[in-house]
Design a protein around this motif. Structure first.
Motif, PDB file in Angstrom:
ATOM      1  N   ALA A 184      -3.647   5.124  14.580  1.00 51.07           N
ATOM      2  CA  ALA A 184      -4.937   4.836  15.210  1.00 51.07           C
ATOM      3  C   ALA A 184      -6.050   5.601  14.487  1.00 51.07           C
ATOM      4  N   PRO A 185      -7.033   4.903  13.921  1.00 47.26           N
ATOM      5  CA  PRO A 185      -8.163   5.591  13.280  1.00 47.26           C
ATOM      6  C   PRO A 185      -9.004   6.351  14.304  1.00 47.26           C
ATOM      7  N   ARG A 186      -9.638   7.432  13.851  1.00 41.43           N
ATOM      8  CA  ARG A 186     -10.520   8.212  14.719  1.00 41.43           C
ATOM      9  C   ARG A 186     -11.796   7.441  15.064  1.00 41.43           C
ATOM     10  N   LYS A 187     -12.206   6.551  14.141  1.00 37.73           N
ATOM     11  CA  LYS A 187     -13.418   5.768  14.352  1.00 37.73           C
ATOM     12  C   LYS A 187     -13.299   4.488  13.545  1.00 37.73           C
ATOM     13  N   ASP A 188     -14.259   3.621  13.686  1.00 34.18           N
ATOM     14  CA  ASP A 188     -14.282   2.390  12.898  1.00 34.18           C
ATOM     15  C   ASP A 188     -14.494   2.762  11.432  1.00 34.18           C
ATOM     16  N   LEU A 189     -13.530   2.432  10.589  1.00 35.33           N
ATOM     17  CA  LEU A 189     -13.594   2.792   9.169  1.00 35.33           C
ATOM     18  C   LEU A 189     -14.226   1.702   8.310  1.00 35.33           C
ATOM     19  N   GLY A 190     -14.607   0.601   8.937  1.00 31.58           N
ATOM     20  CA  GLY A 190     -15.221  -0.493   8.182  1.00 31.58           C
ATOM     21  C   GLY A 190     -14.167  -1.415   7.599  1.00 31.58           C
ATOM     22  N   GLU A 191     -14.562  -2.633   7.323  1.00 34.53           N
ATOM     23  CA  GLU A 191     -13.618  -3.610   6.798  1.00 34.53           C
ATOM     24  C   GLU A 191     -13.560  -3.533   5.279  1.00 34.53           C
ATOM     25  N   PRO A 192     -12.422  -3.888   4.678  1.00 34.34           N
ATOM     26  CA  PRO A 192     -12.337  -3.924   3.214  1.00 34.34           C
ATOM     27  C   PRO A 192     -13.206  -5.044   2.662  1.00 34.34           C
ATOM     28  N   THR A 193     -13.707  -4.841   1.460  1.00 34.70           N
ATOM     29  CA  THR A 193     -14.612  -5.836   0.876  1.00 34.70           C
ATOM     30  C   THR A 193     -13.882  -6.931   0.106  1.00 34.70           C
ATOM     31  N   ASP A 194     -12.794  -6.566  -0.588  1.00 34.13           N
ATOM     32  CA  ASP A 194     -12.166  -7.532  -1.482  1.00 34.13           C
ATOM     33  C   ASP A 194     -10.713  -7.864  -1.158  1.00 34.13           C
ATOM     34  N   SER A 195      -9.962  -6.912  -0.605  1.00 35.32           N
ATOM     35  CA  SER A 195      -8.536  -7.111  -0.426  1.00 35.32           C
ATOM     36  C   SER A 195      -8.036  -6.291   0.749  1.00 35.32           C
ATOM     37  N   TRP A 196      -6.945  -6.766   1.349  1.00 33.14           N
ATOM     38  CA  TRP A 196      -6.298  -6.021   2.428  1.00 33.14           C
ATOM     39  C   TRP A 196      -5.544  -4.811   1.901  1.00 33.14           C
ATOM     40  N   LEU A 197      -5.277  -4.772   0.580  1.00 30.83           N
ATOM     41  CA  LEU A 197      -4.440  -3.745  -0.020  1.00 30.83           C
ATOM     42  C   LEU A 197      -5.185  -2.428  -0.181  1.00 30.83           C
ATOM     43  N   GLY A 198      -4.559  -1.360   0.319  1.00 30.07           N
ATOM     44  CA  GLY A 198      -5.063  -0.021   0.066  1.00 30.07           C
ATOM     45  C   GLY A 198      -4.279   0.607  -1.071  1.00 30.07           C
ATOM     46  N   GLY A 199      -3.924   1.896  -0.939  1.00 26.50           N
ATOM     47  CA  GLY A 199      -3.122   2.541  -1.970  1.00 26.50           C
ATOM     48  C   GLY A 199      -1.646   2.223  -1.802  1.00 26.50           C
ATOM     49  N   CYS A 200      -0.851   2.713  -2.754  1.00 26.41           N
ATOM     50  CA  CYS A 200       0.588   2.472  -2.728  1.00 26.41           C
ATOM     51  C   CYS A 200       1.305   3.681  -3.322  1.00 26.41           C
ATOM     52  N   LEU A 201       2.313   4.137  -2.609  1.00 29.97           N
ATOM     53  CA  LEU A 201       3.132   5.250  -3.084  1.00 29.97           C
ATOM     54  C   LEU A 201       4.544   4.763  -3.348  1.00 29.97           C
ATOM     55  N   HIS A 202       5.050   5.066  -4.542  1.00 29.96           N
ATOM     56  CA  HIS A 202       6.456   4.838  -4.856  1.00 29.96           C
ATOM     57  C   HIS A 202       7.129   6.187  -5.079  1.00 29.96           C
ATOM     58  N   LEU A 203       8.334   6.318  -4.555  1.00 28.89           N
ATOM     59  CA  LEU A 203       9.134   7.512  -4.762  1.00 28.89           C
ATOM     60  C   LEU A 203      10.593   7.110  -4.845  1.00 28.89           C
ATOM     61  N   SER A 204      11.411   7.981  -5.371  1.00 26.56           N
ATOM     62  CA  SER A 204      12.831   7.665  -5.539  1.00 26.56           C
ATOM     63  C   SER A 204      13.631   8.232  -4.372  1.00 26.56           C
ATOM     64  N   SER A 205      14.551   7.407  -3.833  1.00 28.67           N
ATOM     65  CA  SER A 205      15.392   7.893  -2.744  1.00 28.67           C
ATOM     66  C   SER A 205      16.310   8.997  -3.258  1.00 28.67           C
ATOM     67  N   CYS A 206      16.888   9.745  -2.337  1.00 31.02           N
ATOM     68  CA  CYS A 206      17.539  11.006  -2.707  1.00 31.02           C
ATOM     69  C   CYS A 206      18.759  10.824  -3.590  1.00 31.02           C
ATOM     70  N   ASP A 207      19.396   9.634  -3.591  1.00 30.77           N
ATOM     71  CA  ASP A 207      20.567   9.499  -4.455  1.00 30.77           C
ATOM     72  C   ASP A 207      20.184   9.293  -5.913  1.00 30.77           C
ATOM     73  N   GLY A 208      18.898   9.001  -6.183  1.00 30.96           N
ATOM     74  CA  GLY A 208      18.419   8.896  -7.558  1.00 30.96           C
ATOM     75  C   GLY A 208      18.965   7.721  -8.330  1.00 30.96           C
TER      76      GLY A 208
END
Length: 472
Positions: free
Chosen positions: A292-316
């Motif tokens: 839940a956002p603390r306040k209205d953060l505004g709508e995206p201008t071009d795309s629904w996509l924000g950032g993206c994080l990739h990481l490796s699971s522990c078995d590698g």
């Protein structure tokens, strides 16, 4: 119609591309089977090309597919991240040497115009698909970037450069708010070629096989059934419809390519016993975490996509196999036809993208209008459950950082007690589980002497001339 050199079945991610590329040879006649065929972006329904929406994410439709020019690239998220080097080399080692990373690299370079990097060792600058990474400026995206840095994850500014997995913007084929599907990017310039015929508002019912060769398709066009003749047939109807077409072929009578037991159960003669068709497909399980956002953060201008994080699971075992993808629009937004819903939470989409083949597609009926049974097989393996727990706990850790707390009022689940107990967290994940819609492997490729495959490295169906598969 007169005989066509090649019939391409389906005008989506693969079919639109293939028809456009094949028809560059003016001496080759190509027929493309498609749904509705608007010739200009302005003729598509507005929400289908608005990159702030994901039409395929609507509830109540577990396996959404696009029946429009551009296929499912018309309803997807515009996410444009390539497979990793290890994936290509793994496919090559399985008897498909043409798929080694260094041999494949010229093709993704040729298909794109990367608006951020231009001509580059791994990027192209004159292909039909425009690619751009969204700026991480929306308050929620900026907070995600700061949280990832606070937890020590590396920066990954270019997710198509095969660098160390980390946080970065999402490469997308959505530019200036427009989802550039394959109908727009590939076919728009090809539709006027005299050697390309597009049969719109039609549906291929079966592939026609004669004397062990693909010779055409049986089409329903406006309620009328017609056989269209061809020198070669290439199903590009997607990871679910293509194997369905292989199961149900049109011979002198109905016949099929697929598991003998399935075909015989439905009273279908077996043209080719191919147990690999639909037997062990792969897709990514995905879990939704809302905050839940603390306040209205505004709508995206071009795309629904924000950032993206990739990481490796522990078995590698696979680098970067866990993904935390950010949505800048509420999950309720596509349903309401708006990019903002007052008071609605925003979300992270957590996926385990380790290669996995636990899915199964099986025929229900010899009637092509009745869809097959699809079982994703999620969460049956302990490794699947463990990886999703890792991904969920990482996403929760991000929301718990000081920097993300500046925009987030609260995570809406799971609670701390659930997070601390593997069994409870498994139950919570099962109750919030979805699919990433990245199905592949329903007609796997490999050498002809491998019973776990159906096509060779060039998509040619083993034992059937004039028939190829050219999609996932």
């Amino acid at each position: 119609m007169s005989r066509t050199d090649v019939i391409v079945v389906g005008a989506g991610a693969a079919g639109a591309v293939l028809a456009a590329r094949l028809s560059e040879d003016s001496d080759r006649s190509v027929l493309l089977e498609a749904g509705p065929i608007p010739s200009e972006p302005s003729r598509f329904p507005a929400d289908l090309l608005d990159a702030r929406f994901v039409p395929g994410a609507q509830p109540g439709h577990p396996a959404v597919r696009g029946r429009y020019l551009g296929g499912s690239t018309t309803v997807n998220g515009g996410y444009f991240i390539r497979a990793r080097r290890e994936d290509f080399d793994r496919w090559a080692a399985a008897g498909n040497p043409a798929w080694a990373y260094e041999r494949i690299l010229p093709f993704p370079r040729a298909l794109e115009t990367d608006l951020d990097y231009g001509p580059h060792d791994v990027h192209g600058a004159d292909g039909p698909v425009l690619v751009r990474r969204g700026e991480v400026k929306h308050p929620a995206a900026a907070a995600f970037a700061a949280a990832a840095q606070e937890l020590g994850f590396p920066r990954e500014p270019d997710k198509n450069a095969q660098s160390t997995p980390g946080f970065g913007p999402v490469p997308s084929n959505a530019v200036d708010g427009l989802r550039l599907n394959t109908g727009v990017s590939y076919l728009r310039a090809a539709l006027n070629r005299p050697n390309l015929t597009v049969v719109g508002n039609s549906r291929v019912l079966r592939v026609v096989i004669s004397s062990g060769r693909g010779t055409g398709v049986l089409v329903d066009h406006g309620g009328r059934h017609t056989i269209l003749d061809a020198g070669e047939v290439v199903p590009c109807a997607g990871s679910f419809v293509t194997p369905h077409l292989l199961h149900l072929l049109h011979l002198l009578h109905l016949s099929g390519i697929g598991p003998r037991t399935d075909l015989e159960r439905l009273g279908l003669p077996v043209l080719k016993d191919a147990p690999a068709v639909g037997a062990r497909f792969s897709d990514y399980p995905q879990v939704l975490l809302e905050w839940a956002p603390r306040k209205d953060l505004g709508e995206p201008t071009d795309s629904w996509l924000g950032g993206c994080l990739h990481l490796s699971s522990c078995d590698g075992a696979y680098e970067g196999d866990l993904e935390v993808l950010q949505s800048l629009t509420p999950m309720a937004a596509p349903v309401g036809g708006t990019v903002t819903v007052p008071g609605a939470p925003l979300a992270f989409l957590v996926s385990a993208q380790t290669p996995r083949r636990t899915g199964m597609l099986r025929l229900r009926s010899a009637d092509p209008a009745r869809p097959p049974r699809i079982d994703y097989g999620y969460l049956r393996a302990p490794e699947d459950r463990r990886r999703l727990r890792e991904g969920v706990r990482t996403a929760v850790a991000l929301t718990d950082t000081r920097t993300f707390g500046e925009v987030s009022r609260a995570l809406l689940g799971p609670d701390p007690g659930t997070l601390a107990n593997d069994r409870d967290l498994d139950a919570w994940i099962a109750g919030h589980l979805g699919t990433a819609h990245h199905t592949c492997g329903t007609a796997p490729m490999g050498p002809a002497d491998d019973p776990a495959t159906i096509v060779d490295r060039y998509g040619r169906v083993h034992g059937i001339a004039g028939l190829r598969v050219a999609d996932t």
